[in-house]
Design an enzyme around this catalytic site. Structure first.
Site, PDB file in Angstrom:
ATOM      1  CG  LEU A  33      -3.937  49.277 -23.303  1.00 46.51           C
ATOM      2  CD1 LEU A  33      -3.616  48.228 -24.356  1.00 46.51           C
ATOM      3  CD2 LEU A  33      -3.666  48.732 -21.904  1.00 46.51           C
ATOM      4  N   GLY A  36       3.556  52.903 -20.967  1.00 45.70           N
ATOM      5  CA  GLY A  36       3.993  52.045 -19.861  1.00 45.70           C
ATOM      6  C   GLY A  36       3.486  50.612 -20.054  1.00 45.70           C
ATOM      7  CG  HIS A  37      -0.761  49.673 -19.986  1.00 44.39           C
ATOM      8  ND1 HIS A  37      -1.456  50.862 -20.019  1.00 44.39           N
ATOM      9  CD2 HIS A  37      -1.115  49.065 -18.837  1.00 44.39           C
ATOM     10  CE1 HIS A  37      -2.202  50.968 -18.928  1.00 44.39           C
ATOM     11  NE2 HIS A  37      -2.013  49.900 -18.190  1.00 44.39           N
ATOM     12  N   GLY A 150       3.713  46.318 -13.479  1.00 47.12           N
ATOM     13  CA  GLY A 150       4.603  47.487 -13.368  1.00 47.12           C
ATOM     14  C   GLY A 150       4.938  47.788 -11.914  1.00 47.12           C
ATOM     15  CB  SER A 189      -5.092  54.437 -17.213  1.00 47.58           C
ATOM     16  OG  SER A 189      -4.381  53.311 -17.655  1.00 47.58           O
TER      17      SER A 189
END
Ligand code: PAF
Length: 283
Positions: A33, A36-37, A150, A189
């Site tokens: 993670l 963004g997550h 996303g 990631s």
């Protein structure tokens, strides 16, 4: 924070929440993670009573064994990071491969009305069957009211909306803006695997997308595409796989621009052996 690794546990948890009329959000992830997550999780927390974050590196969506093997797996760090956001309202579901696939690790075949054949689908055969299989399974298990994805994976987002529509899954799919590093690189990631000099080179991807957007007002899609391709010829560390300007709805490559349609530019680039994707709205 509740952390589950078995289908039965998460099933009884979400059943109890539903019986209690709680609104459930789902943020499906493959872990490792990043900020963004966390933006997806924060948005989900604003719009739901409880948020299930699934963490599962889904083998059937990888078409490259090396990529699957090297995909970062950082469950303990992921949990610590989620705890910094909210301890009470986040539920982590981190299943094993067996828990998700019952010993039969294969994907279902989908027809997403052709969306699956463009771009990522063309370069990563079977990828969207894998994504569709696992996301449908998460929808069936978690039964979320809303699910968050996303826009970095814009094609995936479009396909998941189609999946929910085709299978009458009562979930509201929420797309979230791309989160970027200060230098413009889209958060991913996979970025953690970039060696320093590739990390330094990678912001060129977004710079090129921005330049393409500038040109879109006055130049044809074909000439912009040729220009982008020429820009990558001199990039020693970055290898362009594709740059495509596509219709936002059909994801088909644009032949002739129409004022009534919206378009996005999509790009896939190798930095060393790491594949990076990005996209930008053009109009
Ligand atoms: O975008 C991802 O991380 C994955 O494709 C998803 C949606 C979690 C399915 O494995």
């Amino acid at each position: 924070m509740k952390i589950y690794s078995e289908k039965q546990q998460i099933t009884s948890c979400v059943e109890a929440l539903r019986a209690d009329k709680q609104i459930i959000g789902l943020v499906p992830t493959m872990g490792a993670l990043h900020d963004g997550h966390l933006q997806l999780v924060k948005k989900a927390l604003e719009e739901n009573d409880k948020v299930v974050v699934s963490i599962f590196v889904n083998p059937t969506q990888f078409n490259n064994d090396d990529d699957l093997e090297k995909y970062p797996r950082t469950l303990n760090e992921d949990i610590l990071l989620l705890k910094t956001v909210d301890k009470d309202s986040i539920i982590v579901y981190a299943p094993s491969i067996d828990d998700m696939y019952n010993g039969n690790t294969v994907s279902q075949k989908f027809d997403f009305d052709g969306l699956e054949n463009e771009m990522e689908g063309a370069f990563r055969p079977g990828h969207f069957d894998g994504v569709g299989t696992i996301v449908k399974r998460f929808f069936e298990i978690v039964k979320p009211h809303k699910a968050y994805f996303g826009e970095k994976d814009f094609q995936q987002l479009t396909i998941i909306k189609k999946l929910a529509e085709k299978y009458n899954i009562p979930v509201n799919i929420v797309g979230c803006k791309i989160h970027r590093e200060p230098n413009g690189l889209a958060m991913s990631s996979r970025n953690t695997r970039l060696k320093p000099r590739y990390k330094d080179a990678a912001p060129f991807i977004y710079k090129t997308l921005q330049a393409a957007k500038e040109k879109f007002g006055t130049e044809s899609a074909g000439s912009i595409t040729r220009w982008v391709e020429s820009q990558f010829v001199n990039q020693e560390l970055l290898e362009l796989e594709y740059f495509i300007i596509a219709d936002t709805k059909t994801l088909k490559t644009v032949q002739r621009k129409s004022k009534k349609k919206t378009y996005r530019a999509f790009i896939a680039v190798y930095a060393d052996d790491i594949r990076l994707i990005d996209n930008i709205a053009l109009n």
